[in-house]
Design an enzyme around this catalytic site. Structure first.
Site, PDB file in Angstrom:
ATOM      1  N   LYS A 204       0.843  -1.197   0.000  1.00  8.94           N
ATOM      2  CA  LYS A 204       0.000   0.000   0.000  1.00  8.94           C
ATOM      3  C   LYS A 204       0.882   1.253   0.000  1.00  8.94           C
ATOM      4  O   LYS A 204       0.699   2.148  -0.794  1.00  8.94           O
ATOM      5  CB  LYS A 204      -0.919  -0.024   1.227  1.00  8.94           C
ATOM      6  CG  LYS A 204      -1.824   1.176   1.333  1.00  8.94           C
ATOM      7  CD  LYS A 204      -2.804   1.046   2.489  1.00  8.94           C
ATOM      8  CE  LYS A 204      -3.535   2.360   2.689  1.00  8.94           C
ATOM      9  NZ  LYS A 204      -4.474   2.335   3.797  1.00  8.94           N
ATOM     10  N   GLU A 210      10.542  -4.724   4.462  1.00 11.15           N
ATOM     11  CA  GLU A 210      10.611  -6.131   4.050  1.00 11.15           C
ATOM     12  C   GLU A 210      10.275  -6.275   2.565  1.00 11.15           C
ATOM     13  O   GLU A 210      10.989  -6.948   1.804  1.00 11.15           O
ATOM     14  CB  GLU A 210       9.610  -6.975   4.853  1.00 11.15           C
ATOM     15  CG  GLU A 210       9.927  -7.122   6.318  1.00 11.15           C
ATOM     16  CD  GLU A 210       9.251  -6.069   7.176  1.00 11.15           C
ATOM     17  OE1 GLU A 210       9.025  -4.936   6.680  1.00 11.15           O
ATOM     18  OE2 GLU A 210       8.952  -6.361   8.348  1.00 11.15           O
ATOM     19  N   GLY A 265      -4.915  -1.795   5.066  1.00 11.20           N
ATOM     20  CA  GLY A 265      -4.105  -2.940   4.611  1.00 11.20           C
ATOM     21  C   GLY A 265      -4.786  -4.268   4.889  1.00 11.20           C
ATOM     22  O   GLY A 265      -4.882  -5.131   4.015  1.00 11.20           O
ATOM     23  N   ARG A 266      -5.300  -4.448   6.109  1.00  6.99           N
ATOM     24  CA  ARG A 266      -5.883  -5.743   6.475  1.00  6.99           C
ATOM     25  C   ARG A 266      -7.300  -5.928   5.933  1.00  6.99           C
ATOM     26  O   ARG A 266      -7.915  -6.958   6.170  1.00  6.99           O
ATOM     27  CB  ARG A 266      -5.836  -5.918   7.992  1.00  6.99           C
ATOM     28  CG  ARG A 266      -6.426  -4.781   8.784  1.00  6.99           C
ATOM     29  CD  ARG A 266      -6.003  -4.854  10.253  1.00  6.99           C
ATOM     30  NE  ARG A 266      -6.427  -3.668  10.994  1.00  6.99           N
ATOM     31  CZ  ARG A 266      -5.748  -2.538  11.064  1.00  6.99           C
ATOM     32  NH1 ARG A 266      -4.607  -2.408  10.406  1.00  6.99           N
ATOM     33  NH2 ARG A 266      -6.191  -1.514  11.780  1.00  6.99           N
ATOM     34  N   GLU A 351      -4.588  -6.436  14.985  1.00 10.42           N
ATOM     35  CA  GLU A 351      -4.104  -5.126  14.539  1.00 10.42           C
ATOM     36  C   GLU A 351      -5.244  -4.102  14.604  1.00 10.42           C
ATOM     37  O   GLU A 351      -5.008  -2.922  14.836  1.00 10.42           O
ATOM     38  CB  GLU A 351      -3.530  -5.221  13.116  1.00 10.42           C
ATOM     39  CG  GLU A 351      -2.592  -4.083  12.767  1.00 10.42           C
ATOM     40  CD  GLU A 351      -1.762  -4.338  11.511  1.00 10.42           C
ATOM     41  OE1 GLU A 351      -0.641  -4.866  11.623  1.00 10.42           O
ATOM     42  OE2 GLU A 351      -2.238  -4.010  10.417  1.00 10.42           O
ATOM     43  N   HIS A 382      -4.575 -32.923  18.402  1.00 14.91           N
ATOM     44  CA  HIS A 382      -3.449 -33.727  18.870  1.00 14.91           C
ATOM     45  C   HIS A 382      -2.293 -32.848  19.309  1.00 14.91           C
ATOM     46  O   HIS A 382      -1.164 -33.317  19.425  1.00 14.91           O
ATOM     47  CB  HIS A 382      -3.032 -34.702  17.771  1.00 14.91           C
ATOM     48  CG  HIS A 382      -4.150 -35.638  17.421  1.00 14.91           C
ATOM     49  ND1 HIS A 382      -4.385 -36.807  18.112  1.00 14.91           N
ATOM     50  CD2 HIS A 382      -5.139 -35.528  16.503  1.00 14.91           C
ATOM     51  CE1 HIS A 382      -5.459 -37.401  17.598  1.00 14.91           C
ATOM     52  NE2 HIS A 382      -5.940 -36.638  16.632  1.00 14.91           N
ATOM     53  N   LYS A 510       9.475  -0.519  13.941  1.00 15.43           N
ATOM     54  CA  LYS A 510      10.023  -0.182  12.618  1.00 15.43           C
ATOM     55  C   LYS A 510      11.103   0.886  12.753  1.00 15.43           C
ATOM     56  O   LYS A 510      12.174   0.783  12.179  1.00 15.43           O
ATOM     57  CB  LYS A 510       8.912   0.358  11.701  1.00 15.43           C
ATOM     58  CG  LYS A 510       7.966  -0.678  11.151  1.00 15.43           C
ATOM     59  CD  LYS A 510       7.052   0.000  10.123  1.00 15.43           C
ATOM     60  CE  LYS A 510       5.871  -0.853   9.753  1.00 15.43           C
ATOM     61  NZ  LYS A 510       4.898  -0.148   8.920  1.00 15.43           N
TER      62      LYS A 510
HETATM   63  O1  F6P Z   1       2.241  -4.339   9.873  1.00 15.22           O
HETATM   64  C1  F6P Z   1       1.904  -3.023   9.685  1.00 15.22           C
HETATM   65  C2  F6P Z   1       1.382  -2.749   8.337  1.00 15.22           C
HETATM   66  O2  F6P Z   1       1.292  -1.364   8.218  1.00 15.22           O
HETATM   67  C3  F6P Z   1       0.033  -3.411   8.051  1.00 15.22           C
HETATM   68  O3  F6P Z   1      -1.040  -2.706   8.520  1.00 15.22           O
HETATM   69  C4  F6P Z   1       0.078  -3.531   6.574  1.00 15.22           C
HETATM   70  O4  F6P Z   1      -0.886  -4.432   6.131  1.00 15.22           O
HETATM   71  C5  F6P Z   1       1.482  -3.985   6.370  1.00 15.22           C
HETATM   72  O5  F6P Z   1       2.227  -3.231   7.304  1.00 15.22           O
HETATM   73  C6  F6P Z   1       2.036  -3.824   4.985  1.00 15.22           C
HETATM   74  O6  F6P Z   1       2.029  -2.490   4.560  1.00 15.22           O
HETATM   75  P1  F6P Z   1       2.224  -2.101   3.060  1.00 15.22           P
HETATM   76  O7  F6P Z   1       1.121  -2.706   2.269  1.00 15.22           O
HETATM   77  O8  F6P Z   1       2.177  -0.607   3.033  1.00 15.22           O
HETATM   78  O9  F6P Z   1       3.550  -2.621   2.587  1.00 15.22           O
END
Ligand code: F6P
Length: 544
Positions: A204, A210, A265-266, A351, A382, A510
């Site tokens: 987003k 990452e 995002g979620r 979240e 189990h 972060k």
């Molecule tokens: O983990 C935090 C967060 O901001 C989430 O809310 C989001 O889904 C995720 O990082 C990934 O963010 P982006 O889509 O901006 O890379």
């Protein structure tokens, strides 16, 4: 004490809890043979049974009074009308617009037109990949798609792609890379051919460490293994709200699929973030997923609360969390293809509702979001069900299962369902001392042996569970299920007076990671840190 915990509806529920807590669930069932009819709801092919919770008619009235007191109906309208209810980020929360079949406005603009434009763009792209007119640099068709994203840009798409495996097109494999641990990307790429691989960089913000690190590494791998700068356009597409950052990364904006800041995002799997889903199952099935969610949205926004599945699911969880003080909730899908559903709900719920201040910024004096965890049945039985049956923790659990299966071993399905039903019944009924004694005596054990074993063989029972059964896990039903949980989370947040749509809590880690990274790679001793962090940094530096 907060206004909420001093409010009439809250106090009435507290008083009611004291009365009903003394009556075991098995007694409630023995007293009322109509219990299932009274405390279960059906919406289309989906059945929600909450009768194995400590509720009676009065409980439901009191929970509905709480919903009224907290102005739940107003909040539903505010969300649906595109108000900026995510006020800490000054944004609307309009995931319902992504699957709407009528106009939805925010800031005076009907956003569904843009939504449809991007859906068309996705549809054309999916068709070209599937029919082989979108080709890689060597002229071959795309055989593998790698979605690089994390959090909401990964968990929803991976969960749905797994759950809809029976609907996958045969000519394409879809992979997901999220972790910054190089093992994830390297392990995925080692089996792939760059000439037939398409990367989706899904972020987003397009700033997530990452995702961008993995994306840069993927591009290097592509260039080092036969790809060229001029062929990047055929092999890299982006899904983002941040056009400038996409261009800066080197992706042609023509290969970008947009979404908007009013999509959290979620809550984004319905947007272009769902591109890997559409590639995996085809546009028709992706549209069915959206249509299924839309029917749940309509149900949520128009159905009286006592008949409303997301509302009742949310209120029952409030009853358990705030009045019976449960601290965790297990998500137990009896369907192997839903094995990522618990992980998906972890982000959705934790979240969203893992907040400790209310909308006014005041610290709350009641529990909000609980720990969500789980595993698919029967594997969990189990592993951790022992603690559910005889441990000391307070929990609730949602059991989910389809009535029909997709696979070629239908004789397994009744066995799976028998386990689901046996577990929910056992958790509710338990096994009394008397029942255990009779059982042991029937085995002709000596009296002293019976006495010794007895306490270990007793099950307290009285463990509340929710059962959700549905006809078949098809795209539309999956869409309904996900939307059911999205709205349940919103209902909880309204009762708790918190903002479920921001996530400031992930920021501190972060920020610190950025600072520590420069210290890990430098030869200078670490700067200002506590003794533990300094010691760990030094150990790493001597061992790397
Ligand atoms: O983990 C935090 C967060 O901001 C989430 O809310 C989001 O889904 C995720 O990082 C990934 O963010 P982006 O889509 O901006 O890379």
């Amino acid at each position: 004490m907060s206004v909420l915990t001093r409010s009439p509806a809250w106090l009435a529920l507290q008083a009611h809890q004291k009365k009903i807590a003394n009556r075991p669930l098995r007694a409630l069932f023995d007293e009322d043979p109509q219990r299932f009819d009274k405390f279960s709801l059906q919406f289309r092919d989906l059945l929600l049974d909450y009768s194995k919770h400590p509720v009676e008619q009065a409980t439901i009235h009191l929970l509905l009074a709480l919903a009224k007191q907290q102005k739940l109906a107003d909040w539903l309208s505010r969300m649906a009308n595109g108000e900026k209810i995510n006020f800490t980020e000054n944004r609307a929360a309009l995931h319902i617009a992504l699957r709407a079949n009528s106009p939805v406005f925010t800031d005076g603009v009907d956003v569904t037109q843009e939504v449809e434009r991007v859906l068309q763009q996705i549809g054309h792209f999916v068709e070209k990949v599937h029919n082989g007119t979108h080709r890689g640099y060597s002229g071959q068709s795309i055989t593998d798609v790698v979605n690089i994203g994390i959090g909401g840009s990964d968990l929803g798409p991976v969960m749905v792609t797994e759950a809809l495996k029976p609907y996958h097109v045969p000519q394409l494999r879809v992979h997901f890379v999220s972790n910054i641990d190089g093992a994830h990307l390297a392990g995925t790429l080692q089996h792939l051919d760059p000439a037939t691989t398409l990367f989706i960089i899904a972020s987003k913000t397009f700033t997530t460490q990452e995702t961008l690190t993995n994306a840069h590494s993927a591009r290097k791998w592509f260039l080092a293994n036969g790809g060229s700068e001029s062929s990047i356009a055929a092999h890299f597409v982006a899904v983002s709200t941040n056009r400038d950052a996409v261009i800066q990364f080197g992706i042609d904006p023509a290969n970008m699929f947009a979404f908007w800041d009013w999509v959290g995002g979620r809550y984004s799997l319905w947007s272009a973030i769902g591109l890997p889903i559409a590639l995996a199952v085809g546009m028709e099935h992706f549209r069915s997923l959206l249509a299924g969610a839309q029917t749940m949205d309509h149900h949520f926004l128009t159905t009286p609360f006592e008949q409303n599945l997301p509302v009742m699911l949310g209120l029952i969880s409030i009853w358990q969390i705030n009045f019976f003080h449960v601290t965790s909730q297990a998500i137990l899908p009896y369907d192997q293809s839903m094995h990522r559903f618990p992980a998906y709900l972890q982000q959705l719920e934790m979240e969203s509702n893992g907040k400790r201040v209310n909308r006014n910024g005041e610290t709350v004096d009641y529990s909000t979001g609980v720990v969500i965890w789980g595993e698919s049945g029967t594997n969990g039985q189990h592993a951790f069900y022992q603690l559910l049956h005889q441990g000391t923790q307070k929990f609730t659990a949602d059991f989910l299962a389809p009535c029909q299966c997709h696979h070629s071993l239908p004789e397994h399905h009744p066995i799976l369902l028998a386990n689901f039903l046996a577990q929910t019944e056992a958790l509710m009924r338990g096994k009394t001392e008397q029942e255990v004694r009779t059982e042991l005596l029937n085995q002709h054990l000596p009296a002293d042996e019976v006495g010794r074993l007895l306490p270990h063989r007793v099950f307290p029972g009285n463990q509340a569970t929710t059962s959700i059964l549905f006809r078949k896990l098809d795209p539309a039903t999956l869409g309904q299920l996900i939307a059911l949980y999205e709205h349940k989370v919103f209902v909880q947040s309204v009762i708790w007076e918190i903002n479920p749509f921001d996530q400031w809590g992930v920021e501190l880690g972060k920020q610190l990671a950025g600072k520590i990274l420069s210290e890990l790679v430098s030869d200078q001793p670490p700067a200002q840190h506590d003794a533990s962090t300094r010691g760990l940094i030094n150990f790493y530096k001597t061992q790397r």
